[in-house]
Design a protein around this motif. Structure first.
Motif, PDB file in Angstrom:
ATOM      1  N   ASN A 162      -3.489   0.263   7.047  1.00 35.50           N
ATOM      2  CA  ASN A 162      -2.488  -0.317   6.148  1.00 35.50           C
ATOM      3  C   ASN A 162      -2.462  -1.825   6.393  1.00 35.50           C
ATOM      4  O   ASN A 162      -3.253  -2.338   7.183  1.00 35.50           O
ATOM      5  CB  ASN A 162      -1.115   0.337   6.365  1.00 35.50           C
ATOM      6  N   LYS A 163      -1.560  -2.504   5.739  1.00 36.00           N
ATOM      7  CA  LYS A 163      -1.515  -3.964   5.877  1.00 36.00           C
ATOM      8  C   LYS A 163      -1.298  -4.401   7.324  1.00 36.00           C
ATOM      9  O   LYS A 163      -1.894  -5.373   7.779  1.00 36.00           O
ATOM     10  CB  LYS A 163      -0.420  -4.540   4.981  1.00 36.00           C
ATOM     11  N   ARG A 209      -4.615  -3.815   9.339  1.00 32.01           N
ATOM     12  CA  ARG A 209      -5.856  -4.248   8.698  1.00 32.01           C
ATOM     13  C   ARG A 209      -6.710  -5.150   9.588  1.00 32.01           C
ATOM     14  O   ARG A 209      -7.911  -4.939   9.747  1.00 32.01           O
ATOM     15  CB  ARG A 209      -5.548  -4.960   7.374  1.00 32.01           C
ATOM     16  N   LYS A 215      -0.304   2.536  -3.554  1.00 25.58           N
ATOM     17  CA  LYS A 215      -0.556   1.294  -4.287  1.00 25.58           C
ATOM     18  C   LYS A 215       0.622   0.329  -4.121  1.00 25.58           C
ATOM     19  O   LYS A 215       0.432  -0.872  -3.953  1.00 25.58           O
ATOM     20  CB  LYS A 215      -0.788   1.600  -5.768  1.00 25.58           C
ATOM     21  N   LEU A 241       0.418  -1.240  -0.635  1.00 26.54           N
ATOM     22  CA  LEU A 241      -0.761  -2.084  -0.423  1.00 26.54           C
ATOM     23  C   LEU A 241      -0.874  -3.235  -1.411  1.00 26.54           C
ATOM     24  O   LEU A 241      -1.580  -4.204  -1.160  1.00 26.54           O
ATOM     25  CB  LEU A 241      -2.031  -1.231  -0.518  1.00 26.54           C
ATOM     26  N   MET A 300      -2.313  -2.851  -4.207  1.00 27.25           N
ATOM     27  CA  MET A 300      -3.551  -2.528  -4.935  1.00 27.25           C
ATOM     28  C   MET A 300      -3.836  -1.051  -4.697  1.00 27.25           C
ATOM     29  O   MET A 300      -3.199  -0.425  -3.860  1.00 27.25           O
ATOM     30  CB  MET A 300      -4.702  -3.402  -4.452  1.00 27.25           C
ATOM     31  N   PRO A 339      -5.571   2.158  -3.145  1.00 29.94           N
ATOM     32  CA  PRO A 339      -6.118   2.342  -1.793  1.00 29.94           C
ATOM     33  C   PRO A 339      -7.617   2.086  -1.688  1.00 29.94           C
ATOM     34  O   PRO A 339      -8.065   1.475  -0.714  1.00 29.94           O
ATOM     35  CB  PRO A 339      -5.769   3.803  -1.476  1.00 29.94           C
ATOM     36  N   GLU A 388      -9.333  -0.013  -3.388  1.00 32.38           N
ATOM     37  CA  GLU A 388      -9.524  -1.471  -3.459  1.00 32.38           C
ATOM     38  C   GLU A 388      -9.229  -2.107  -2.094  1.00 32.38           C
ATOM     39  O   GLU A 388      -9.942  -3.012  -1.653  1.00 32.38           O
ATOM     40  CB  GLU A 388      -8.627  -2.077  -4.525  1.00 32.38           C
ATOM     41  N   PHE A 389      -8.184  -1.610  -1.444  1.00 28.20           N
ATOM     42  CA  PHE A 389      -7.833  -2.102  -0.111  1.00 28.20           C
ATOM     43  C   PHE A 389      -8.973  -1.810   0.864  1.00 28.20           C
ATOM     44  O   PHE A 389      -9.416  -2.687   1.611  1.00 28.20           O
ATOM     45  CB  PHE A 389      -6.533  -1.427   0.348  1.00 28.20           C
ATOM     46  N   GLY A 415     -11.993  -4.074   0.473  1.00 26.99           N
ATOM     47  CA  GLY A 415     -11.815  -5.374   1.118  1.00 26.99           C
ATOM     48  C   GLY A 415     -12.064  -5.313   2.615  1.00 26.99           C
ATOM     49  O   GLY A 415     -12.688  -6.210   3.192  1.00 26.99           O
ATOM     50  N   VAL A 416     -11.613  -4.246   3.242  1.00 29.28           N
ATOM     51  CA  VAL A 416     -11.836  -4.066   4.676  1.00 29.28           C
ATOM     52  C   VAL A 416     -13.328  -3.895   4.946  1.00 29.28           C
ATOM     53  O   VAL A 416     -13.877  -4.503   5.871  1.00 29.28           O
ATOM     54  CB  VAL A 416     -11.028  -2.857   5.201  1.00 29.28           C
TER      55      VAL A 416
END
Length: 139
Positions: free
Chosen positions: A2-3, A6, A39, A42, A44, A46, A48-49, A52-53
Protein backbone atom coordinates in the motif's frame (compact mmCIF):
# COMPACT_ATOMS: atom_id res chain seq x y z
CA UNK A 1 1.51 -3.45 -0.46
CA UNK A 2 0.00 0.00 0.00
CA UNK A 3 1.10 3.62 0.03
CA UNK A 4 2.69 3.30 3.48
CA UNK A 5 4.78 0.25 2.54
CA UNK A 6 5.54 1.19 -1.07
CA UNK A 7 9.07 2.57 -0.59
CA UNK A 8 10.22 -0.46 1.41
CA UNK A 9 8.60 -2.82 -1.11
CA UNK A 10 10.38 -1.11 -4.01
CA UNK A 11 13.74 -1.29 -2.20
CA UNK A 12 13.35 -4.97 -1.29
CA UNK A 13 12.07 -5.91 -4.72
CA UNK A 14 14.85 -3.98 -6.44
CA UNK A 15 17.43 -5.94 -4.46
CA UNK A 16 15.76 -9.22 -5.46
CA UNK A 17 15.42 -8.17 -9.12
CA UNK A 18 19.05 -7.03 -9.32
CA UNK A 19 20.27 -10.29 -7.80
CA UNK A 20 17.98 -12.30 -10.06
CA UNK A 21 19.28 -10.48 -13.14
CA UNK A 22 22.83 -11.48 -12.19
CA UNK A 23 21.67 -15.12 -12.31
CA UNK A 24 19.51 -14.69 -15.45
CA UNK A 25 16.31 -14.97 -13.38
CA UNK A 26 13.34 -12.63 -13.77
CA UNK A 27 11.68 -11.63 -10.51
CA UNK A 28 8.04 -10.90 -11.18
CA UNK A 29 4.74 -10.29 -9.44
CA UNK A 30 1.27 -11.37 -10.38
CA UNK A 31 -1.64 -9.01 -10.53
CA UNK A 32 -3.63 -10.60 -7.72
CA UNK A 33 -4.68 -7.46 -5.96
CA UNK A 34 -2.80 -5.75 -3.20
CA UNK A 35 -4.10 -7.38 -0.08
CA UNK A 36 -7.43 -5.65 -0.42
CA UNK A 37 -6.13 -2.14 -1.12
CA UNK A 38 -8.77 -0.22 -3.02
CA UNK A 39 -8.74 2.39 -5.75
CA UNK A 40 -9.92 4.94 -3.20
CA UNK A 41 -7.01 4.17 -0.85
CA UNK A 42 -4.40 4.11 -3.61
CA UNK A 43 -5.72 6.92 -5.80
CA UNK A 44 -5.56 4.54 -8.79
CA UNK A 45 -6.50 1.01 -9.70
CA UNK A 46 -4.49 -1.62 -7.78
CA UNK A 47 -2.86 -2.94 -10.98
CA UNK A 48 -1.75 0.63 -11.82
CA UNK A 49 -0.19 0.97 -8.36
CA UNK A 50 1.58 -2.37 -8.79
CA UNK A 51 2.80 -1.33 -12.26
CA UNK A 52 4.50 1.70 -10.71
CA UNK A 53 6.19 -0.43 -8.07
CA UNK A 54 7.35 -2.92 -10.71
CA UNK A 55 8.79 -0.13 -12.84
CA UNK A 56 10.54 1.57 -9.94
CA UNK A 57 12.04 -1.73 -8.77
CA UNK A 58 13.23 -2.67 -12.25
CA UNK A 59 11.29 -5.92 -11.94
CA UNK A 60 8.75 -7.78 -14.07
CA UNK A 61 5.03 -8.46 -14.18
CA UNK A 62 3.25 -11.73 -14.66
CA UNK A 63 -0.19 -10.62 -15.71
CA UNK A 64 -2.82 -12.82 -14.11
CA UNK A 65 -5.62 -11.84 -16.48
CA UNK A 66 -8.28 -13.27 -14.21
CA UNK A 67 -7.10 -11.29 -11.20
CA UNK A 68 -6.41 -7.78 -12.45
CA UNK A 69 -9.74 -6.70 -11.02
CA UNK A 70 -11.19 -5.84 -14.43
CA UNK A 71 -14.95 -5.60 -14.59
CA UNK A 72 -15.10 -4.88 -18.33
CA UNK A 73 -13.30 -5.80 -21.54
CA UNK A 74 -11.79 -2.31 -21.65
CA UNK A 75 -10.59 -2.73 -18.08
CA UNK A 76 -8.73 -5.96 -18.81
CA UNK A 77 -7.31 -4.45 -22.02
CA UNK A 78 -6.06 -1.40 -20.11
CA UNK A 79 -4.35 -3.60 -17.52
CA UNK A 80 -2.67 -5.78 -20.14
CA UNK A 81 -1.48 -2.77 -22.13
CA UNK A 82 -0.24 -1.03 -18.99
CA UNK A 83 1.69 -4.06 -17.75
CA UNK A 84 2.98 -5.31 -21.11
CA UNK A 85 6.22 -3.26 -21.00
CA UNK A 86 7.31 -5.13 -17.85
CA UNK A 87 6.04 -8.59 -18.85
CA UNK A 88 8.17 -11.53 -17.75
CA UNK A 89 6.95 -13.44 -20.79
CA UNK A 90 4.28 -15.38 -18.92
CA UNK A 91 0.62 -14.58 -18.51
CA UNK A 92 -1.96 -16.51 -16.51
CA UNK A 93 -5.26 -16.77 -18.28
CA UNK A 94 -8.71 -17.88 -17.20
CA UNK A 95 -12.29 -17.15 -18.08
CA UNK A 96 -14.33 -14.38 -16.53
CA UNK A 97 -17.96 -13.34 -16.80
CA UNK A 98 -16.72 -9.73 -17.04
CA UNK A 99 -14.89 -10.01 -20.38
CA UNK A 100 -14.36 -12.30 -23.36
CA UNK A 101 -11.29 -14.51 -23.25
CA UNK A 102 -11.03 -14.70 -27.05
CA UNK A 103 -11.12 -10.92 -27.40
CA UNK A 104 -8.53 -10.69 -24.64
CA UNK A 105 -6.15 -13.06 -26.39
CA UNK A 106 -6.61 -11.23 -29.71
CA UNK A 107 -5.93 -7.90 -27.99
CA UNK A 108 -2.82 -9.27 -26.27
CA UNK A 109 -1.52 -10.69 -29.54
CA UNK A 110 -2.22 -7.37 -31.31
CA UNK A 111 0.20 -5.73 -28.86
CA UNK A 112 2.92 -8.09 -30.03
CA UNK A 113 2.90 -10.43 -27.05
CA UNK A 114 5.24 -13.37 -27.73
CA UNK A 115 5.19 -15.00 -24.31
CA UNK A 116 3.44 -17.96 -22.76
CA UNK A 117 -0.18 -18.28 -21.68
CA UNK A 118 -0.51 -20.41 -18.54
CA UNK A 119 -4.05 -21.66 -18.10
CA UNK A 120 -5.33 -21.45 -14.52
CA UNK A 121 -8.54 -23.31 -13.83
CA UNK A 122 -9.70 -25.77 -11.19
CA UNK A 123 -10.57 -28.86 -13.26
CA UNK A 124 -9.22 -30.68 -16.32
CA UNK A 125 -12.38 -30.16 -18.45
CA UNK A 126 -12.13 -26.42 -17.79
CA UNK A 127 -8.55 -26.42 -19.12
CA UNK A 128 -9.79 -27.81 -22.43
CA UNK A 129 -12.46 -25.09 -22.68
CA UNK A 130 -9.90 -22.31 -22.17
CA UNK A 131 -7.37 -24.02 -24.45
CA UNK A 132 -9.90 -24.38 -27.28
CA UNK A 133 -10.96 -20.75 -26.88
CA UNK A 134 -7.37 -19.55 -27.10
CA UNK A 135 -6.62 -21.66 -30.16
CA UNK A 136 -9.77 -20.51 -31.92
CA UNK A 137 -8.80 -16.87 -31.44
CA UNK A 138 -5.14 -16.93 -32.43
CA UNK A 139 -5.76 -17.14 -36.17
Amino acid sequence: LNKATRANAVAAWKAMADYGRSKNVKVSAETRGLGGATKQELGMLPWEFLAGVIKDAGAYSNVDIGNVGATTQQGVNDAIKGLMPTSSGNMHIKSSPNWDIGATVRFTESLGYKGLYSIEVSTHPAVRIVYNTILANLA
